[in-house]
Design an enzyme around this catalytic site. Structure first.
Site, PDB file in Angstrom:
ATOM      1  N   LYS A 164     -11.148  -8.274  -3.970  1.00 16.65           N
ATOM      2  CA  LYS A 164     -11.895  -7.567  -5.026  1.00 16.65           C
ATOM      3  C   LYS A 164     -11.133  -7.602  -6.327  1.00 16.65           C
ATOM      4  O   LYS A 164      -9.918  -7.744  -6.359  1.00 16.65           O
ATOM      5  CB  LYS A 164     -12.156  -6.106  -4.625  1.00 16.65           C
ATOM      6  CG  LYS A 164     -10.914  -5.231  -4.337  1.00 16.65           C
ATOM      7  CD  LYS A 164     -10.235  -4.597  -5.520  1.00 16.65           C
ATOM      8  CE  LYS A 164      -9.054  -3.714  -5.128  1.00 16.65           C
ATOM      9  NZ  LYS A 164      -8.158  -3.366  -6.220  1.00 16.65           N
ATOM     10  N   GLY A 169      -2.977  -6.175  -5.635  1.00 14.08           N
ATOM     11  CA  GLY A 169      -4.024  -5.396  -6.288  1.00 14.08           C
ATOM     12  C   GLY A 169      -5.407  -5.977  -6.065  1.00 14.08           C
ATOM     13  O   GLY A 169      -6.359  -5.656  -6.773  1.00 14.08           O
ATOM     14  N   MET A 170      -5.542  -6.846  -5.032  1.00 12.12           N
ATOM     15  CA  MET A 170      -6.849  -7.442  -4.723  1.00 12.12           C
ATOM     16  C   MET A 170      -7.356  -7.005  -3.350  1.00 12.12           C
ATOM     17  O   MET A 170      -8.271  -7.602  -2.786  1.00 12.12           O
ATOM     18  CB  MET A 170      -6.787  -8.960  -4.814  1.00 12.12           C
ATOM     19  CG  MET A 170      -6.442  -9.438  -6.222  1.00 12.12           C
ATOM     20  SD  MET A 170      -6.669 -11.204  -6.426  1.00 12.12           S
ATOM     21  CE  MET A 170      -8.449 -11.319  -6.628  1.00 12.12           C
ATOM     22  N   ALA A 179       0.065  -7.499  -1.654  1.00  6.94           N
ATOM     23  CA  ALA A 179       0.509  -6.516  -2.650  1.00  6.94           C
ATOM     24  C   ALA A 179       0.151  -6.968  -4.063  1.00  6.94           C
ATOM     25  O   ALA A 179       0.929  -6.828  -5.002  1.00  6.94           O
ATOM     26  CB  ALA A 179       2.016  -6.234  -2.525  1.00  6.94           C
ATOM     27  N   ASP A 217      -9.652   1.580  -0.394  1.00  2.37           N
ATOM     28  CA  ASP A 217     -10.359   0.334  -0.713  1.00  2.37           C
ATOM     29  C   ASP A 217     -11.085  -0.266   0.485  1.00  2.37           C
ATOM     30  O   ASP A 217     -11.853  -1.220   0.323  1.00  2.37           O
ATOM     31  CB  ASP A 217      -9.352  -0.727  -1.205  1.00  2.37           C
ATOM     32  CG  ASP A 217      -8.950  -0.562  -2.665  1.00  2.37           C
ATOM     33  OD1 ASP A 217      -9.636   0.162  -3.400  1.00  2.37           O
ATOM     34  OD2 ASP A 217      -7.948  -1.181  -3.060  1.00  2.37           O
TER      35      ASP A 217
HETATM   36  C1  LIG Z   1      -5.756   0.735  -6.930  1.00  2.00           C
HETATM   37  C2  LIG Z   1      -6.922   0.469  -6.002  1.00  2.00           C
HETATM   38  O1  LIG Z   1      -6.724  -0.760  -5.305  1.00  2.00           O
HETATM   39  C3  LIG Z   1      -8.186   0.300  -6.828  1.00  2.00           C
HETATM   40  O2  LIG Z   1      -9.251  -0.208  -6.072  1.00  2.00           O
HETATM   41  C4  LIG Z   1      -7.104   1.594  -4.998  1.00  2.00           C
HETATM   42  O3  LIG Z   1      -7.269   2.818  -5.670  1.00  2.00           O
HETATM   43  C5  LIG Z   1      -5.979   1.690  -3.983  1.00  2.00           C
HETATM   44  O4  LIG Z   1      -6.568   1.698  -2.728  1.00  2.00           O
HETATM   45  P1  LIG Z   1      -5.717   1.520  -1.364  1.00  2.00           P
HETATM   46  O5  LIG Z   1      -4.692   0.450  -1.541  1.00  2.00           O
HETATM   47  O6  LIG Z   1      -6.727   1.396  -0.266  1.00  2.00           O
HETATM   48  O7  LIG Z   1      -4.970   2.879  -1.334  1.00  2.00           O
HETATM   49  P2  LIG Z   1      -4.681   3.908  -0.144  1.00  2.00           P
HETATM   50  O8  LIG Z   1      -4.090   3.155   1.008  1.00  2.00           O
HETATM   51  O9  LIG Z   1      -5.878   4.756   0.095  1.00  2.00           O
HETATM   52  O10 LIG Z   1      -3.580   4.792  -0.828  1.00  2.00           O
HETATM   53  C6  LIG Z   1      -2.296   4.297  -1.117  1.00  2.00           C
HETATM   54  C7  LIG Z   1      -1.641   5.221  -2.118  1.00  2.00           C
HETATM   55  O11 LIG Z   1      -2.220   4.989  -3.419  1.00  2.00           O
HETATM   56  C8  LIG Z   1      -2.378   6.222  -4.113  1.00  2.00           C
HETATM   57  N1  LIG Z   1      -3.819   6.455  -4.389  1.00  2.00           N
HETATM   58  C9  LIG Z   1      -4.769   5.653  -3.842  1.00  2.00           C
HETATM   59  C10 LIG Z   1      -6.115   5.862  -4.130  1.00  2.00           C
HETATM   60  C11 LIG Z   1      -6.453   6.943  -4.997  1.00  2.00           C
HETATM   61  N2  LIG Z   1      -7.720   7.199  -5.310  1.00  2.00           N
HETATM   62  N3  LIG Z   1      -5.485   7.723  -5.525  1.00  2.00           N
HETATM   63  C12 LIG Z   1      -4.174   7.488  -5.249  1.00  2.00           C
HETATM   64  O12 LIG Z   1      -3.308   8.202  -5.749  1.00  2.00           O
HETATM   65  C13 LIG Z   1      -1.764   7.294  -3.243  1.00  2.00           C
HETATM   66  O13 LIG Z   1      -0.416   7.400  -3.636  1.00  2.00           O
HETATM   67  C14 LIG Z   1      -1.847   6.681  -1.851  1.00  2.00           C
HETATM   68  O14 LIG Z   1      -0.842   7.185  -1.001  1.00  2.00           O
HETATM   69  N1  LIG Z   2      -3.065  -6.892   6.854  1.00  2.00           N
HETATM   70  C1  LIG Z   2      -2.209  -6.693   5.834  1.00  2.00           C
HETATM   71  N2  LIG Z   2      -2.088  -7.608   4.882  1.00  2.00           N
HETATM   72  C2  LIG Z   2      -1.212  -7.407   3.852  1.00  2.00           C
HETATM   73  N3  LIG Z   2      -0.434  -6.339   3.723  1.00  2.00           N
HETATM   74  C3  LIG Z   2      -0.537  -5.386   4.644  1.00  2.00           C
HETATM   75  C4  LIG Z   2      -1.426  -5.520   5.730  1.00  2.00           C
HETATM   76  N4  LIG Z   2      -1.330  -4.418   6.479  1.00  2.00           N
HETATM   77  C5  LIG Z   2      -0.417  -3.637   5.878  1.00  2.00           C
HETATM   78  N5  LIG Z   2       0.081  -4.205   4.774  1.00  2.00           N
HETATM   79  C6  LIG Z   2       1.098  -3.587   3.883  1.00  2.00           C
HETATM   80  O1  LIG Z   2       0.403  -3.104   2.729  1.00  2.00           O
HETATM   81  C7  LIG Z   2       1.112  -3.404   1.519  1.00  2.00           C
HETATM   82  C8  LIG Z   2       0.066  -3.629   0.426  1.00  2.00           C
HETATM   83  O2  LIG Z   2      -0.532  -4.875   0.656  1.00  2.00           O
HETATM   84  P1  LIG Z   2      -1.966  -5.291   0.126  1.00  2.00           P
HETATM   85  O3  LIG Z   2      -1.979  -6.787   0.149  1.00  2.00           O
HETATM   86  O4  LIG Z   2      -3.037  -4.573   0.826  1.00  2.00           O
HETATM   87  O5  LIG Z   2      -1.855  -4.745  -1.359  1.00  2.00           O
HETATM   88  P2  LIG Z   2      -2.906  -4.660  -2.496  1.00  2.00           P
HETATM   89  O6  LIG Z   2      -3.786  -5.865  -2.447  1.00  2.00           O
HETATM   90  O7  LIG Z   2      -2.145  -4.383  -3.747  1.00  2.00           O
HETATM   91  O8  LIG Z   2      -3.783  -3.404  -2.107  1.00  2.00           O
HETATM   92  P3  LIG Z   2      -4.888  -2.629  -2.994  1.00  2.00           P
HETATM   93  O9  LIG Z   2      -5.485  -3.608  -3.958  1.00  2.00           O
HETATM   94  O10 LIG Z   2      -5.858  -2.165  -1.953  1.00  2.00           O
HETATM   95  O11 LIG Z   2      -4.117  -1.529  -3.636  1.00  2.00           O
HETATM   96  C9  LIG Z   2       1.946  -4.658   1.866  1.00  2.00           C
HETATM   97  O12 LIG Z   2       3.134  -4.674   1.137  1.00  2.00           O
HETATM   98  C10 LIG Z   2       2.177  -4.530   3.355  1.00  2.00           C
HETATM   99  O13 LIG Z   2       3.417  -3.918   3.616  1.00  2.00           O
END
Ligand SMILES: C[C@](O)(CO)[C@H](O)COP(=O)(O)OP(=O)(O)OC[C@H]1O[C@@H](n2ccc(N)nc2=O)[C@H](O)[C@@H]1O
Ligand SMILES: Nc1ncnc2c1ncn2[C@@H]1O[C@H](COP(=O)(O)OP(=O)(O)OP(=O)(O)O)[C@@H](O)[C@H]1O
Length: 297
Positions: free
Chosen positions: A10, A99-100, A97, A137
């Protein structure tokens, strides 16, 4: 017998963030657009729960029960009284990690795959409830398309999109932790009056019309300053994409992936090539959206 599910990444075309709530989360007006970069999750009956992962970022993916795909399988198995002995294989194309929502995609994918493999019979509503427990997400990864997420992003309303939007994504050479970016948002906002997050009418209209210029004028990300504060070099990547003719440039969600909206596939190639030679990012991909949500193959 195996079941494979394909799940999209996303980009957040609007991410309005409110003040920290007592539970530490933030209320959002989160306009998600699924784009055609996919992870594929395959589940196969096995002696015990195990996870394998392939792809350029595979080394950064945890292979224990903290993996969101494992947590999804365990959550469904527990609810249904099923033995979670399954091999989960993740073919990972979504940056880790970045942001997608890569981990979220794998959680939604494993949930749908296990529900199918085990013939567990969980309804769409039940799957969405499990997704919301797994992460903010994850529900969107299941439904895909375009949606407004409120609450912490898990309460979804589907949105109309009038045309395909074309994007270029620049992946950085390191990740950013989502909680760390939200903490930095709080730190930067200390002492300020943070307004309630509201979806932009102009943005929703631009999506519905399928108008890339109007969308470019309306995109916003309240986490962008926090991501740039933790990762200042991203400003150079944003400038490189803008300089190459992108309609707009922004950080995707919590970053550090940067997203560039372009008018058509030809401009996408031009901007992608300019970013590749700019030396400001690790890899560059093009993708368009909306893309469908988690789909059994
Ligand atoms: C930044 C986004 O990717 C935008 O879509 C999301 O808000 C993050 O979603 P996500 O990775 O699924 O996050 P979660 O696993 O629910 O939360 C991870 C951490 O992000 C912060 N978090 C997340 C979502 C939210 N509405 N408020 C927050 O403050 C909190 O510190 C939480 O402990
Ligand atoms: N299936 C998985 N794939 C990738 N990372 C994972 C998975 N399960 C747990 N993780 C952990 O979650 C952390 C965040 O990874 P992810 O790729 O989901 O980040 P993100 O894309 O930035 O997330 P979001 O956009 O939802 O905030 C990683 O550093 C890893 O330690």
């Amino acid at each position: 017998m195996s079941v494979s599910v394909r799940v999209p990444a996303k980009v957040n075309v609007q991410l309005a963030v409110g003040a920290a709530r007592p539970d530490g989360f933030h209320d959002l007006a989160n306009v998600f657009l699924a784009v055609g970069l996919y992870d594929q999750v395959t589940v196969t009956p096995a002696e015990e729960l195990r996870i394998t992962c392939e792809g350029p970022d595979a080394g950064q993916v945890p292979l224990d029960r903290t993996n969101l795909a494992a947590r999804a399988a365990l959550a469904l198995a527990e609810r249904r009284g099923i033995d979670p002995a399954v091999h989960i294989h993740i073919a990972k194309d979504i940056p880790v990690a970045g942001g997608m929502a890569g981990g979220s995609a794998d959680g939604a994918g494993a949930l749908l795959a296990c529900n199918t493999l085990w013939d567990a019979g969980a309804s769409r509503a039940e799957l969405l409830a499990i997704c919301a427990e797994l992460g903010s997400d994850v529900p969107f990864s299941l439904v895909g398309g375009a949606a407004l997420g409120t609450g912490r992003g898990e309460k979804l309303t589907a949105l109309e999109v009038g045309a395909t939007f074309h994007w270029v994504f620049a992946m950085a050479d390191r990740g950013l932790s989502t909680p760390a970016v939200f903490r930095e948002f709080d730190r930067l906002g200390e002492g300020l009056d943070i307004p309630e997050p509201v979806a932009s009418g102009e943005l929703l209209e631009a999506l519905a019309k399928g108008d890339p210029d109007a969308l470019a004028a309306a995109v916003s990300n309240d986490l962008q300053s926090a991501a740039l504060s933790l990762f200042p070099e991203l400003a150079d990547t944003l400038a490189a994409g803008r300089g190459a003719g992108a309609l707009t440039a922004l950080v995707s969600g919590s970053g550090p992936t940067t997203a560039f909206l372009v008018r058509d596939p030809e401009s996408a190639e031009k901007v992608a090539q300019a970013l590749r030679v700019s030396g400001t990012c690790r890899t560059v991909r093009t993708a368009s959206g909306p893309a469908p949500g988690a789909t059994v193959l």
